[in-house]
Design an enzyme around this catalytic site. Structure first.
Site, PDB file in Angstrom:
ATOM      1  N   TYR A  57       0.643  -1.201  -0.096  1.00 39.61           N
ATOM      2  CA  TYR A  57       0.067  -0.048   0.142  1.00 39.61           C
ATOM      3  C   TYR A  57       0.917   1.084  -0.026  1.00 39.61           C
ATOM      4  O   TYR A  57       1.448   1.414   0.975  1.00 39.61           O
ATOM      5  CB  TYR A  57      -0.926   0.040   1.330  1.00 39.61           C
ATOM      6  CG  TYR A  57      -1.982  -1.177   1.206  1.00 39.61           C
ATOM      7  CD1 TYR A  57      -2.421  -1.850   0.005  1.00 39.61           C
ATOM      8  CD2 TYR A  57      -2.852  -1.414   2.374  1.00 39.61           C
ATOM      9  CE1 TYR A  57      -3.282  -2.899   0.020  1.00 39.61           C
ATOM     10  CE2 TYR A  57      -3.651  -2.138   2.504  1.00 39.61           C
ATOM     11  CZ  TYR A  57      -3.894  -2.942   1.286  1.00 39.61           C
ATOM     12  OH  TYR A  57      -4.928  -3.934   1.401  1.00 39.61           O
ATOM     13  N   LEU A 214     -19.480   1.866  -6.153  1.00 39.59           N
ATOM     14  CA  LEU A 214     -20.805   1.803  -6.856  1.00 39.59           C
ATOM     15  C   LEU A 214     -22.039   1.943  -5.879  1.00 39.59           C
ATOM     16  O   LEU A 214     -22.931   2.683  -6.250  1.00 39.59           O
ATOM     17  CB  LEU A 214     -21.036   0.402  -7.503  1.00 39.59           C
ATOM     18  CG  LEU A 214     -22.157   0.260  -8.706  1.00 39.59           C
ATOM     19  CD1 LEU A 214     -21.731   1.267  -9.777  1.00 39.59           C
ATOM     20  CD2 LEU A 214     -22.245  -1.049  -9.243  1.00 39.59           C
TER      21      LEU A 214
END
Length: 337
Positions: A57, A214
């Site tokens: 990350y 979404l």
């Protein structure tokens, strides 16, 4: 505050897990060092104890930020990180071999500023390394005191069984957890992976709980992802797998599910992310939900969503709206309709 034991272990973790993929020190990081520290502080102050990061990350910056932020509170944190991702150009600088994992663990310990990891996880499967070698290496980490528990991420049901048997054969340390993509948009793990985890003592950590954005309203039906969004970045990659993921996520059926969640949210007087997170937290097969806030405000909203109680009739309605037909796996991949 609600806690749960993680898999077949005595490790207690909060039902919310703080995912730190957005934390970085470079100008392109979604979350700055300062904001990341604020998020971590507020998460711990609220009584949660589970933080997840990975060596890949933001090029390791996420681990460094997490390590600095929890240094004075280390004993109260269940700290999880992952290894397997490439950490250099050489062929032995990636994967789940003993050689790579040993170096990866030492590097993670340095960046995190700690002498032990509570939960060390295989980030992805590695078809080039025998699982016996991986599990033996993990067992060595536990026996050395550098790791307390081990887990995996993105493993198939068959991969989980193979790993648990490999640990059993050497009298070693088995996995106690699986990180898996799971939301109202993505429920394929219910067919084989969930029962396999239950039978083999793995708790499930659900990542991408808002369906890659979404269910947060970040993408619109029939429109290309906005410039700068994560999906836009993936769509620009030369990888066919990245393109397939974007196309699959933006399928009409997924927008139908998102529309139903939005309708439910309006009826309940709350937000779409709140409904999506509340549904996920209510699933008995999920031990902890991995949140990925970019700001302290997002963290507050996400935690409120996890605490929201959905009426049983609404949960049943969302189950029906999002349930997919899952065919038997072909070449290791599930196909949904």
């Amino acid at each position: 505050m609600r806690y749960a034991t993680l898999g077949r272990s005595g490790l207690h973790v909060s039902r919310a897990c703080l995912g730190t993929m957005n934390f970085g020190t470079d100008a392109q990081a979604p979350t700055s060092d300062t904001e990341a520290r604020r998020i971590i502080g507020e998460f711990l102050d609220a009584g949660h104890n589970f933080i997840d990061t990975a060596d890949t990350y933001r090029g390791g910056a996420s681990e460094e930020i997490v390590g600095h932020a929890i240094a004075h509170r280390r004993a109260e944190v269940v700290l999880a990180t992952k290894g397997a991702a490439p950490q250099g150009a050489g062929p032995n600088n990636r994967g789940l071999s003993r050689a790579h994992l040993t170096r990866a663990l030492e590097a993670s310990l340095r960046r995190l500023g700690t002498d032990y990891i509570d939960l060390y996880q295989c980030h992805v499967p590695d078809p080039d390394t025998p699982i016996d070698e991986t599990m033996a290496a993990f067992d060595g980490f536990v026996r050395s005191g550098k790791v307390r528990y081990v887990g995996c991420s993105n493993f198939t049901a068959a991969g989980i069984v193979s790993a648990q048997w490999a640990a059993h054969r050497i009298g070693g340390t088995p996995f106690i957890s699986l990180q898996a993509n799971y939301s109202l948009i993505t429920r394929a793990i219910e067919a084989e992976i969930v029962p396999t985890c239950q039978q083999n003592g793995l708790g499930i950590l659900a990542y991408s709980p808002l369906g890659s954005g979404l269910l947060a309203g970040r993408y619109q039906r029939g429109a290309a992802p906005a410039a700068g969004s994560r999906l836009a970045q993936w769509a620009a990659m030369p990888s066919p797998m990245a393109h397939a993921f974007v196309t699959g996520l933006l399928a009409e059926r997924h927008f139908d599910i998102a529309d139903e969640v939005t309708t439910v949210a309006a009826e309940l007087g709350t937000t779409t992310p709140t409904v999506a997170l509340a549904w996920l937290r209510s699933r008995p097969e999920i031990t902890s939900v991995v949140l990925g806030p970019r700001s302290a405000d997002q963290l507050s909203a996400n935690l409120a969503g996890l605490a929201f109680e959905l009426p049983e009739s609404v949960s049943t309605r969302l189950d029906a709206a999002s349930q997919c037909t899952i065919s038997p796996p072909v070449n290791g991949q599930h196909h949904t309709a």
